[in-house]
Design a protein around this motif. Structure first.
Motif, PDB file in Angstrom:
ATOM      1  N   UNK A  33      -1.030  -0.629  11.634  1.00 33.35           N
ATOM      2  CA  UNK A  33      -0.525  -1.711  10.781  1.00 33.35           C
ATOM      3  C   UNK A  33      -0.936  -1.512   9.320  1.00 33.35           C
ATOM      4  N   UNK A  34      -2.163  -1.048   9.096  1.00 27.86           N
ATOM      5  CA  UNK A  34      -2.610  -0.816   7.721  1.00 27.86           C
ATOM      6  C   UNK A  34      -1.825   0.318   7.072  1.00 27.86           C
ATOM      7  N   UNK A  35      -1.499   1.353   7.844  1.00 29.87           N
ATOM      8  CA  UNK A  35      -0.677   2.443   7.311  1.00 29.87           C
ATOM      9  C   UNK A  35       0.715   1.934   6.972  1.00 29.87           C
ATOM     10  N   UNK A  40       4.342  -0.061   2.173  1.00 27.71           N
ATOM     11  CA  UNK A  40       5.146  -1.073   1.475  1.00 27.71           C
ATOM     12  C   UNK A  40       4.697  -1.275   0.033  1.00 27.71           C
ATOM     13  N   UNK A  41       3.861  -0.419  -0.463  1.00 24.35           N
ATOM     14  CA  UNK A  41       3.301  -0.625  -1.803  1.00 24.35           C
ATOM     15  C   UNK A  41       4.368  -0.619  -2.890  1.00 24.35           C
ATOM     16  N   UNK A  53       7.522  -8.360   3.047  1.00 29.73           N
ATOM     17  CA  UNK A  53       7.267  -7.957   4.434  1.00 29.73           C
ATOM     18  C   UNK A  53       5.784  -7.672   4.673  1.00 29.73           C
ATOM     19  N   UNK A  54       5.045  -7.485   3.599  1.00 31.02           N
ATOM     20  CA  UNK A  54       3.609  -7.247   3.742  1.00 31.02           C
ATOM     21  C   UNK A  54       2.858  -8.455   4.249  1.00 31.02           C
ATOM     22  N   UNK A  55       3.397  -9.655   4.014  1.00 28.67           N
ATOM     23  CA  UNK A  55       2.727 -10.866   4.470  1.00 28.67           C
ATOM     24  C   UNK A  55       2.640 -10.908   5.993  1.00 28.67           C
ATOM     25  N   UNK A  56       3.730 -10.591   6.653  1.00 27.12           N
ATOM     26  CA  UNK A  56       3.725 -10.572   8.122  1.00 27.12           C
ATOM     27  C   UNK A  56       2.771  -9.509   8.651  1.00 27.12           C
ATOM     28  N   UNK A  57       2.785  -8.336   8.026  1.00 28.28           N
ATOM     29  CA  UNK A  57       1.863  -7.274   8.447  1.00 28.28           C
ATOM     30  C   UNK A  57       0.411  -7.680   8.215  1.00 28.28           C
ATOM     31  N   UNK A  58       0.141  -8.312   7.083  1.00 29.26           N
ATOM     32  CA  UNK A  58      -1.226  -8.760   6.793  1.00 29.26           C
ATOM     33  C   UNK A  58      -1.696  -9.781   7.834  1.00 29.26           C
ATOM     34  N   UNK A  62      -4.835  -9.310  10.350  1.00 31.68           N
ATOM     35  CA  UNK A  62      -5.880 -10.334  10.470  1.00 31.68           C
ATOM     36  C   UNK A  62      -6.106 -10.715  11.931  1.00 31.68           C
ATOM     37  N   UNK A  63      -5.026 -10.931  12.669  1.00 25.26           N
ATOM     38  CA  UNK A  63      -5.134 -11.305  14.087  1.00 25.26           C
ATOM     39  C   UNK A  63      -5.767 -10.177  14.907  1.00 25.26           C
TER      40      UNK A  63
END
Length: 171
Positions: A33-35, A40-41, A53-58, A62-63
């Motif tokens: 997920x971090x990759x 998405x940078x 889309x980074x919000x959903x990944x973040x 977190x979860x």
């Protein structure tokens, strides 16, 4: 001046606790997920309706990190006394005259001998080591060595000192 009996009454063997995360699969999920998030940078919002889309990944990261924290287990080790240490080393002699002990066989035996929470037999350490990777095994071995080999000193706590200084105006 205290006498030796008073000193011995206060003496406690050194203890050390390490936390081991047992959720290797979740660690891999976080890495993935971090990759994906790093990829998405270059994302740029083109309209007000666009959601990053980074919000959903973040949120997923977190979860997953919380699941990793829940999968952590504390292992507490206590130093052996001089006789117990000597006896354990004697049970694992070096393979040649240059070695005081056989580190390969002594290490898991030391983990078992020093583990106080949870307590472990040598057979249980072997079973645990089969479930862990090299780095995790090394964390446990290092903790057992550390608790027996390092002196107990009062550590400087940088963060605690900074917090206290900010509340006491540095006094």
């Amino acid at each position: 001046m205290p006498n030796l009996k008073d000193i011995l009454a206060k003496a406690r063997a050194r203890e050390h606790t390490v936390r081991i995360c047992l959720a290797g699969d979740v660690a891999a999920e976080v890495d993935r997920l971090e990759a994906e998030l790093a990829g998405l940078s270059q994302w740029q919002q083109e309209s007000l309706a666009d959601k990053n889309p980074g919000l959903e990944l973040a949120e997923k990261i977190k979860a997953a990190r919380e699941r990793m924290k829940e999968a952590e287990v504390d292992f507490t080790f206590r130093a052996l006394g001089a006789k117990a240490w000597s006896d354990l080393v004697a049970e694992h002699p070096g393979k040649d005259s240059d070695e005081s002990w056989d580190a390969e066989s002594l290490a898991p035996a030391l983990v078992a001998a020093c583990a106080v929470d949870p307590e472990m037999t040598p057979a249980e350490v072997d079973e645990l080591f089969e479930a862990l990777n090299f780095g995790q095994r090394q964390q446990l071995i290092d903790a057992a060595w550390q608790v027996n080999g390092e002196a107990t000193t009062i550590p400087f706590a940088l963060h605690a000192s900074a917090i206290l200084a900010s509340h006491t105006e540095g006094k």
